[in-house]
Write an enzyme that holds these catalytic residues in place. Structure first.
Site, PDB file in Angstrom:
ATOM      1  CB  SER A  30      10.844   4.485  -1.274  1.00 46.71           C
ATOM      2  OG  SER A  30      10.593   3.863  -0.030  1.00 46.71           O
TER       3      SER A  30
ATOM      4  CD  GLU B 274       3.195   7.435 -11.908  1.00 46.31           C
ATOM      5  OE1 GLU B 274       2.145   7.786 -11.315  1.00 46.31           O
ATOM      6  OE2 GLU B 274       3.181   6.825 -12.996  1.00 46.31           O
ATOM      7  N   GLY B 275       5.712   4.455  -8.788  1.00 46.42           N
ATOM      8  CA  GLY B 275       6.411   3.186  -9.058  1.00 46.42           C
ATOM      9  C   GLY B 275       5.412   2.040  -9.116  1.00 46.42           C
ATOM     10  CG  HIS B 276       3.322   0.824  -5.600  1.00 43.96           C
ATOM     11  ND1 HIS B 276       3.539   1.831  -4.690  1.00 43.96           N
ATOM     12  CD2 HIS B 276       3.885  -0.287  -5.070  1.00 43.96           C
ATOM     13  CE1 HIS B 276       4.199   1.350  -3.644  1.00 43.96           C
ATOM     14  NE2 HIS B 276       4.435   0.070  -3.857  1.00 43.96           N
TER      15      HIS B 276
ATOM     16  N   GLY C 236       0.810  -1.219   0.000  1.00 41.73           N
ATOM     17  CA  GLY C 236       0.000   0.000   0.000  1.00 41.73           C
ATOM     18  C   GLY C 236       0.837   1.261   0.000  1.00 41.73           C
TER      19      GLY C 236
ATOM     20  CD  GLN D 101       7.371  -7.670   3.715  1.00 40.75           C
ATOM     21  OE1 GLN D 101       6.583  -8.447   3.196  1.00 40.75           O
ATOM     22  NE2 GLN D 101       8.001  -6.749   2.992  1.00 40.75           N
TER      23      GLN D 101
ATOM     24  CG  ASP E 158      12.179  -3.551  -2.910  1.00 37.48           C
ATOM     25  OD1 ASP E 158      12.841  -3.157  -1.940  1.00 37.48           O
ATOM     26  OD2 ASP E 158      11.093  -3.056  -3.226  1.00 37.48           O
TER      27      ASP E 158
ATOM     28  N   GLY F 160       9.105  -4.282  -8.658  1.00 40.01           N
ATOM     29  CA  GLY F 160      10.027  -3.191  -8.993  1.00 40.01           C
ATOM     30  C   GLY F 160      11.461  -3.588  -8.691  1.00 40.01           C
ATOM     31  CG  MET F 161      14.413  -4.553 -11.587  1.00 39.79           C
ATOM     32  SD  MET F 161      15.159  -6.029 -10.817  1.00 39.79           S
ATOM     33  CE  MET F 161      16.899  -5.668 -11.077  1.00 39.79           C
TER      34      MET F 161
END
Ligand code: PAF
Length: 302
Positions: A193, A43-45, A39, A69, A158, A155-156
């Site tokens: 992030s 914009e990455g998501h 959540g 995690q 991570d 996403g790269m």
């Protein structure tokens, strides 16, 4: 857009969506694109969701802040949440179904099974955050079972997570294609992030040193005789020039196997794809960023 909060709703609604696809005469085969998230979407998501929409008949998003995690002293309790805004972005990205389970729904009893991908998880974030990737493996493994995606988008930023999940999928024969997607950045280069909201104005201004250093490093590896040791020394030096930066790690490995790169050999003699990976704290906020380096291409294009 369908919202499901329980496993039963999810299973019923997915069956309906797949059934509707198989009744269409447009050749759709009910492929499912899946974007797992915690959540506080950015914009990455959105870039993952758009790709999932474009490449599949059904697009599914999950939003779940997975307690497994997070370490005991990490930011689980203060992890940013904004369901309303997330759902608006999901609508905009034409998601068909959003799965928003509670912790009780995902873990009705304490799980005793561990999903441990050895080796790959002993370094970088795995070393700094013990148990983190076991938690990621557990939740992603469960979500893959529950959703049965054709493709899953990650996403790269991570990059280690992508390598770990690909290994889990290969080892356990999950019938899903893992699709790594490029890092999305702010105009000044800071990788997007959900944790960027924690940064003070001063820390935010300094955090740009990460992407700037990664970009510079892609040039530095081209210098005659540049070794891993010398590169990392320069990388650490440049990051340390930012007053608030506290380096957790700045390391160079092969990617995706995450094997050591000989410290004293010229980087350009490496035949593998490499990853320069950074984790740096600005105040109490730990940011990660990375860049893939291709020594082979530098030589071949010289
Ligand atoms: O990358 C993340 O946001 C999380 O690690 C993931 C893959 C959603 C699992 O909780």
């Amino acid at each position: 857009m369908i919202l499901c909060r329980t496993l039963t709703e999810l299973s019923e609604q997915l069956t309906k969506l797949k059934h509707n696809c198989s009744n269409r005469s447009n050749g759709s085969n009910g492929s499912v694109g899946f974007v797992p998230t915690m959540g506080y979407l950015h914009e990455g998501h959105a870039s993952l969701l758009r790709r999932s929409r474009a490449e599949n008949d059904i697009s599914v998003l999950s939003i779940f802040v997975n307690p497994l995690q997070f370490g005991p002293n990490e930011d689980l309790d203060r992890y940013p949440r904004d369901e309303k805004r997330d759902l608006a972005l999901a609508e905009e990205c034409q998601v068909d179904l959003v799965f928003l389970p509670s912790t009780e729904e995902m873990y009705p009893k304490k799980p005793l099974t561990r999903v441990l991908v050895s080796g790959l998880t002993s370094k970088l974030c795995g070393a700094s955050r013990p148990g983190h990737f076991d938690g990621v493996g557990m939740v992603v493994g469960k979500l893959f079972h529950l959703i049965g995606p054709t493709r899953a988008y990650f996403g790269m930023k991570d990059a280690q997570q992508v390598a770990v999940i690909q290994q889990m999928v290969d080892d356990l024969n999950y019938p899903v294609e893992i699709v790594p997607c490029p890092i999305v950045r702010e105009p000044d280069g800071l990788a997007l992030s959900s944790r960027n909201v924690y940064l003070s104005a001063e820390e935010r201004a300094e955090a740009v040193v990460l992407s700037q250093t990664l970009q510079a490093a892609a040039q530095w590896i081209q210098e005659d005789g540049m070794t891993a040791e010398a590169l990392l020394e320069r990388v650490r030096q440049q990051i340390s020039n930012a007053h608030h930066a506290d380096i957790d790690y700045a390391e160079l490995y092969t990617y995706p196997s995450l094997e050591e790169v000989p410290a004293a050999a010229p980087i350009l003699l490496q035949s593998d794809k490499l990853i320069l990976a950074l984790a740096v704290k600005f105040g109490s906020t730990r940011l990660i960023d990375n860049r893939l380096l291709y020594p082979n291409e530098v030589i071949n294009h010289a």
